[in-house]
Design a protein around this motif. Structure first.
Motif, PDB file in Angstrom:
ATOM      1  N   LEU A  68      -2.792   6.054  -2.006  1.00 25.34           N
ATOM      2  CA  LEU A  68      -2.524   6.454  -3.385  1.00 25.34           C
ATOM      3  C   LEU A  68      -2.539   5.272  -4.343  1.00 25.34           C
ATOM      4  O   LEU A  68      -2.915   5.409  -5.499  1.00 25.34           O
ATOM      5  N   ASN A  69      -2.104   4.108  -3.851  1.00 24.72           N
ATOM      6  CA  ASN A  69      -2.066   2.936  -4.725  1.00 24.72           C
ATOM      7  C   ASN A  69      -1.994   1.683  -3.861  1.00 24.72           C
ATOM      8  O   ASN A  69      -1.487   1.707  -2.737  1.00 24.72           O
ATOM      9  N   VAL A  70      -2.523   0.598  -4.389  1.00 22.71           N
ATOM     10  CA  VAL A  70      -2.420  -0.707  -3.748  1.00 22.71           C
ATOM     11  C   VAL A  70      -2.174  -1.737  -4.840  1.00 22.71           C
ATOM     12  O   VAL A  70      -2.544  -1.540  -5.999  1.00 22.71           O
ATOM     13  N   CYS A 116       6.383   9.778   0.129  1.00 26.23           N
ATOM     14  CA  CYS A 116       5.195   9.030   0.542  1.00 26.23           C
ATOM     15  C   CYS A 116       5.620   7.861   1.415  1.00 26.23           C
ATOM     16  O   CYS A 116       6.804   7.694   1.721  1.00 26.23           O
ATOM     17  N   VAL A 117       4.656   7.061   1.815  1.00 21.22           N
ATOM     18  CA  VAL A 117       4.913   5.945   2.725  1.00 21.22           C
ATOM     19  C   VAL A 117       4.499   4.644   2.048  1.00 21.22           C
ATOM     20  O   VAL A 117       3.390   4.537   1.518  1.00 21.22           O
ATOM     21  N   GLN A 118       5.423   3.697   2.062  1.00 17.73           N
ATOM     22  CA  GLN A 118       5.135   2.376   1.495  1.00 17.73           C
ATOM     23  C   GLN A 118       4.950   1.360   2.625  1.00 17.73           C
ATOM     24  O   GLN A 118       5.810   1.214   3.485  1.00 17.73           O
ATOM     25  N   TRP A 119       3.803   0.689   2.597  1.00 17.44           N
ATOM     26  CA  TRP A 119       3.492  -0.352   3.573  1.00 17.44           C
ATOM     27  C   TRP A 119       3.589  -1.703   2.871  1.00 17.44           C
ATOM     28  O   TRP A 119       2.846  -1.965   1.926  1.00 17.44           O
ATOM     29  N   VAL A 120       4.525  -2.535   3.296  1.00 16.85           N
ATOM     30  CA  VAL A 120       4.647  -3.883   2.745  1.00 16.85           C
ATOM     31  C   VAL A 120       4.209  -4.860   3.832  1.00 16.85           C
ATOM     32  O   VAL A 120       4.857  -4.978   4.878  1.00 16.85           O
ATOM     33  N   GLY A 121       3.080  -5.514   3.591  1.00 16.17           N
ATOM     34  CA  GLY A 121       2.503  -6.400   4.603  1.00 16.17           C
ATOM     35  C   GLY A 121       2.601  -7.860   4.199  1.00 16.17           C
ATOM     36  O   GLY A 121       2.396  -8.204   3.026  1.00 16.17           O
ATOM     37  N   ARG A 122       2.924  -8.685   5.141  1.00 17.91           N
ATOM     38  CA  ARG A 122       3.024 -10.131   4.898  1.00 17.91           C
ATOM     39  C   ARG A 122       2.077 -10.857   5.847  1.00 17.91           C
ATOM     40  O   ARG A 122       2.017 -10.551   7.045  1.00 17.91           O
ATOM     41  N   ASP A 123       1.338 -11.796   5.300  1.00 18.75           N
ATOM     42  CA  ASP A 123       0.402 -12.583   6.101  1.00 18.75           C
ATOM     43  C   ASP A 123       1.188 -13.519   7.011  1.00 18.75           C
ATOM     44  O   ASP A 123       1.936 -14.382   6.538  1.00 18.75           O
ATOM     45  N   ILE A 124       1.071 -13.306   8.316  1.00 20.35           N
ATOM     46  CA  ILE A 124       1.801 -14.147   9.269  1.00 20.35           C
ATOM     47  C   ILE A 124       0.845 -15.049  10.039  1.00 20.35           C
ATOM     48  O   ILE A 124       1.180 -15.532  11.125  1.00 20.35           O
ATOM     49  N   SER A 125      -0.342 -15.278   9.460  1.00 19.74           N
ATOM     50  CA  SER A 125      -1.308 -16.146  10.131  1.00 19.74           C
ATOM     51  C   SER A 125      -0.738 -17.536  10.331  1.00 19.74           C
ATOM     52  O   SER A 125      -0.885 -18.138  11.404  1.00 19.74           O
ATOM     53  N   ALA A 126      -0.065 -18.064   9.294  1.00 14.37           N
ATOM     54  CA  ALA A 126       0.510 -19.411   9.400  1.00 14.37           C
ATOM     55  C   ALA A 126       1.592 -19.450  10.467  1.00 14.37           C
ATOM     56  O   ALA A 126       1.676 -20.394  11.256  1.00 14.37           O
ATOM     57  N   ALA A 158     -11.903   0.811  -4.823  1.00 12.12           N
ATOM     58  CA  ALA A 158     -12.569   1.149  -3.564  1.00 12.12           C
ATOM     59  C   ALA A 158     -11.557   1.547  -2.489  1.00 12.12           C
ATOM     60  O   ALA A 158     -11.911   2.194  -1.502  1.00 12.12           O
ATOM     61  N   LEU A 159     -10.281   1.161  -2.678  1.00 14.86           N
ATOM     62  CA  LEU A 159      -9.248   1.473  -1.690  1.00 14.86           C
ATOM     63  C   LEU A 159      -8.527   2.776  -2.004  1.00 14.86           C
ATOM     64  O   LEU A 159      -8.247   3.571  -1.107  1.00 14.86           O
ATOM     65  N   VAL A 160      -8.213   2.995  -3.290  1.00 14.31           N
ATOM     66  CA  VAL A 160      -7.447   4.181  -3.678  1.00 14.31           C
ATOM     67  C   VAL A 160      -8.281   5.444  -3.446  1.00 14.31           C
ATOM     68  O   VAL A 160      -9.437   5.532  -3.874  1.00 14.31           O
ATOM     69  N   GLY A 161      -7.673   6.388  -2.735  1.00 18.33           N
ATOM     70  CA  GLY A 161      -8.329   7.667  -2.496  1.00 18.33           C
ATOM     71  C   GLY A 161      -8.945   7.809  -1.121  1.00 18.33           C
ATOM     72  O   GLY A 161      -9.253   8.922  -0.697  1.00 18.33           O
ATOM     73  N   ILE A 162      -9.140   6.709  -0.395  1.00 18.22           N
ATOM     74  CA  ILE A 162      -9.732   6.827   0.937  1.00 18.22           C
ATOM     75  C   ILE A 162      -8.631   6.961   1.986  1.00 18.22           C
ATOM     76  O   ILE A 162      -7.450   6.727   1.713  1.00 18.22           O
ATOM     77  N   GLU A 163      -9.006   7.330   3.181  1.00 15.92           N
ATOM     78  CA  GLU A 163      -8.058   7.501   4.266  1.00 15.92           C
ATOM     79  C   GLU A 163      -7.767   6.151   4.919  1.00 15.92           C
ATOM     80  O   GLU A 163      -8.682   5.358   5.165  1.00 15.92           O
ATOM     81  N   ILE A 190       0.864  -1.184   0.000  1.00 16.57           N
ATOM     82  CA  ILE A 190       0.000   0.000   0.000  1.00 16.57           C
ATOM     83  C   ILE A 190       0.899   1.232   0.000  1.00 16.57           C
ATOM     84  O   ILE A 190       1.873   1.295   0.754  1.00 16.57           O
ATOM     85  N   ILE A 191       0.596   2.202  -0.867  1.00 17.53           N
ATOM     86  CA  ILE A 191       1.302   3.484  -0.885  1.00 17.53           C
ATOM     87  C   ILE A 191       0.342   4.550  -0.356  1.00 17.53           C
ATOM     88  O   ILE A 191      -0.774   4.691  -0.850  1.00 17.53           O
ATOM     89  N   THR A 192       0.801   5.291   0.673  1.00 15.55           N
ATOM     90  CA  THR A 192      -0.039   6.352   1.244  1.00 15.55           C
ATOM     91  C   THR A 192       0.758   7.641   1.360  1.00 15.55           C
ATOM     92  O   THR A 192       1.990   7.640   1.307  1.00 15.55           O
ATOM     93  N   THR A 193       0.033   8.735   1.525  1.00 15.62           N
ATOM     94  CA  THR A 193       0.681   9.991   1.893  1.00 15.62           C
ATOM     95  C   THR A 193       0.952   9.954   3.393  1.00 15.62           C
ATOM     96  O   THR A 193       0.495   9.057   4.109  1.00 15.62           O
ATOM     97  N   TYR A 194       1.661  10.974   3.881  1.00 16.72           N
ATOM     98  CA  TYR A 194       1.894  11.059   5.319  1.00 16.72           C
ATOM     99  C   TYR A 194       0.616  11.434   6.069  1.00 16.72           C
ATOM    100  O   TYR A 194       0.549  11.282   7.284  1.00 16.72           O
ATOM    101  N   GLN A 195      -0.383  11.906   5.323  1.00 14.81           N
ATOM    102  CA  GLN A 195      -1.677  12.193   5.947  1.00 14.81           C
ATOM    103  C   GLN A 195      -2.575  10.955   5.966  1.00 14.81           C
ATOM    104  O   GLN A 195      -3.671  10.987   6.516  1.00 14.81           O
TER     105      GLN A 195
END
Length: 693
Positions: free
Chosen positions: A369-371, A445-455, A385-390, A360-365
């Protein structure tokens, strides 16, 4: 350039730079370079034509301004500036703290960007071997630049070198205002458009204003085919025909000298030149200039002008054509860089979309911006539905984390977070985020790299459950052993007979065997899976094994008020098996039946021979096993979840299955899952009576 520069050609380079029109262009070039690299600090050092120190310009927040300091001479004679001036080559400074090329004497106070820089990229601004200056980019983190950046920066430096040289070379002639305007417009066009044809045609258009010609062409060189082909042309009577011209390169042609020997060529009368090839578009040509287009010692083509007059051109005309050729080189190199960047962007976009991690790419606010595709899949929401929301609208916890880590991220330091979220359908989602600042669309901007750690969390939970269950299962037998050990001295002192003491010792042995069996089962499951347990086979009587089994489990049945029946075995010959493993297998099956059967129930053990196969069945009238769970129970840690059900490690039936298969047999379960009808587990193994040697 083919001639050495003289000091008169550059009266004052820095003075020329400070002229508004030129300074604005340089400021724009430097600013665009900073944006492209995702940084905000750079400096431009300018030398006099004799190599002496002139001025230093610093760009902070995309604004170029002169830097004044009493240490300016020392700054030019040490560190990065001195190194580039001495060797005339670019370099990547991975870590300014350890690279001697960057270090300055302690008594020199450099600009703030010098102090803040942790890595740098520096390239000379030079024409031929004459270093006119230095362009230096800095970043507040180490290892920010690499050799690919150096190649890109060399193109930018070549642009600046061509621009500086051309302006100061031609500015000495006050009457040549048109040339300066042309070069400035070309430079601006090069920096403002990605259309190569537009730039090349503009260069020829402005060249026509300062050098008289009847026709001109820009030809590019295909090295493998050793052929020149026309990419842009002007002044030809048949432009369509001119743009289709292809000229083979031969050693006798003037083109060879320009392309292979990398030298400009002036011909006063082409009709007197051996090897001159007339094409359909050059029948009337008499005078000709051809200059090579050179990028880092590699010829990529030629710029030619011609006239229908004999002896039309002189050396000064070739120098002007060479000046324009430098812009052609810059334009072609820029087009190549743009093409490469497009390929890189395309590759990045593909990697971004196809990444197995959520991005996920977001602004500092917190505005999204992108997923990537994985983010949409994991969050179970469409991308639009994700791009543009807070971000805080979806997950306030992430918005709070961003606010708390803003200063850290702004310093180009990575932050990490483990968090339990829910997707759009309120299903749990355990994620580990790595968060860092990136340049996106020219902004921090801020880049969020998430990994599923459920397993991973499930494995951790299972590991903890295993430890808890193991402690629970061992505590009872170990407690019994301690009680027996504490009672033995009292029995001896009380004068009890040997029979009572032997019963206690027998009970201690039985309890110790339970602990040993539990540990052996845990070890054997892993080793049997890998095939690393050699069976300790020998000829054994099943009746003897069943007697040991009955003795080991009888007390368990008695404690729960379970009627345990071990039916007499049919006549069986001794068989070739691992007695210890088969004993533990049967104990596990019977113990399981006792554990899950309610008080007052029954457990029955029977055996039968079918030709060369032995079948041992353990039946009970417990709650039964639902068909949906019958395969799952033979897996490691597979257990039936029941309210108030018995605890256990969940390895017993997995061991039974592996032990049976190690003997070439199998284990199965038959149950309707109806309470009171119970289950029947059946061990089937081949009866090997006399193993082959």
């Amino acid at each position: 350039m083919q001639s050495q520069l003289r000091s008169s050609q550059f009266p004052t380079i820095a003075t020329r730079i400070q002229e508004p029109e030129v300074f604005s262009t340089l400021n724009r070039v430097v600013a665009n370079t900073l944006i492209a690299f995702g940084i905000s600090t750079a400096c431009l050092a300018v030398f006099g034509i004799g190599g002496e120190r002139d001025k230093l310009f610093v760009s902070e927040n995309f604004k170029l301004q002169e830097y004044h300091s009493k240490n300016l001479d020392a700054l030019f004679n040490n560190g990065a500036i001195a190194w580039v001036k001495k060797y005339g080559q670019g370099a990547v400074i991975i870590d300014t703290a350890t690279d001697n090329r960057w270090q300055l004497p302690p008594d020199i106070t450099p600009p703030p960007l010098w102090i803040q820089a942790q890595s740098a990229l520096m390239v000379p601004i030079q024409v031929a071997k004459q270093v006119l200056g230095l362009l230096l980019l800095t970043a507040p983190v180490s290892a920010y630049f690499d050799t690919r950046d150096l190649r890109t920066m060399t193109i930018v430096a070549d642009t600046l070198a061509a621009y500086l040289y051309s302006i100061h070379r031609l500015k000495e002639e006050e009457a040549n205002h048109q040339l300066i305007a042309s070069l400035t417009e070309i430079a601006q066009t090069i920096n403002s458009t990605l259309d190569l044809d537009q730039v090349l045609n503009l260069i020829l258009e402005h060249l026509d204003l300062v050098v008289e010609f009847d026709s001109a062409s820009i030809l590019l060189y295909e090295e493998e085919a050793r052929t020149l082909f026309v990419r842009a042309a002007r002044g030809h009577s048949d432009m369509i025909d001119a743009l289709q011209v292809r000229i083979p390169l031969t050693e006798s042609s003037p083109n060879y000298q320009a392309i292979i020997q990398q030298k400009p060529v002036i011909l006063g009368d082409v009709d007197k030149v051996p090897g001159w090839i007339k094409t359909s578009s050059s029948q009337s040509v008499r005078s000709w200039i051809g200059v090579p287009l050179i990028v880092r010692n590699q010829t990529i083509g030629m710029l030619t002008v011609d006239s229908h007059e004999v002896n039309k051109y002189q050396e000064k005309d070739a120098q002007i054509v060479q000046t324009f050729a430098n812009y052609v080189v810059t334009a072609v190199a820029n087009a190549q860089i743009v093409s490469q960047l497009k390929n890189v962007e395309s590759s990045y976009a593909a990697l971004f979309e196809d990444s197995t991690d959520l991005i996920i790419i977001t602004t500092y606010q917190g505005e999204i911006l992108n997923v990537n595709r994985k983010a949409a899949q994991m969050l179970r929401l469409p991308k639009d539905a994700l791009v543009g929301i807070e971000l805080g609208f979806l997950y306030p916890e992430l918005s709070d984390f961003l606010a708390s880590q803003r200063r850290r991220l702004k310093a180009w330091r990575e932050a990490s977070l483990e968090i339990d979220l829910q997707d759009a359908y309120h299903q749990p989602l355990a994620l580990e985020f790595r968060v860092r600042q990136v340049n996106y669309a020219g902004k921090d901007c801020v880049q969020w790299v998430g990994r599923d750690i459920s397993a991973r969390k499930e494995i951790e939970r299972m590991r903890q459950d295993l430890v808890d269950m193991l402690v629970h299962d061992i505590r009872g037998p170990v407690g019994n052993l301690i009680n027996i050990i504490e009672m033995l001295p009292m029995l001896v002192e009380a004068g009890n007979d040997a029979e009572s003491i032997n019963r206690m010792l027998d009970l201690a042995h039985q309890t110790g065997q339970e602990v040993r069996d539990l540990l052996d089962t845990m070890l054997d499951v892993s080793r049997l899976e890998k095939g690393n347990v050699p069976l300790q086979r020998d000829i054994h009587n099943l009746q003897d094994i069943m007697q040991v089994v009955e003795k080991q489990v009888a007390s368990h049945a008695e404690l729960k008020n379970i009627t345990l029946t071990i039916e007499p075995l049919p006549p069986l010959p001794p068989i070739w098996i691992d007695a210890s493993m088969i004993r533990r297998l049967l104990v596990n099956l019977i113990d399981n039946a006792i554990k899950y059967t309610q008080s007052g129930g029954w457990v029955r053990v029977s055996a039968a021979r079918q030709k060369d196969t032995l079948k041992v069945s353990v039946s009970d009238n417990g709650p039964g096993i639902p068909p949906s769970e019958q395969e799952h129970i033979f897996q490691k840690f597979g257990r039936i979840t029941t309210r108030n059900g018995p605890s256990g490690v969940g390895l017993g039936l997995a061991f039974c299955k592996l032990a049976a298969e190690a003997h070439g047999g199998s284990i199965s379960v038959d149950s309707e899952g109806i309470p009171g009808k119970g289950s029947t587990f059946t061990l089937t193994i081949p009866m090997i009576l006399d193993p082959q040697p």
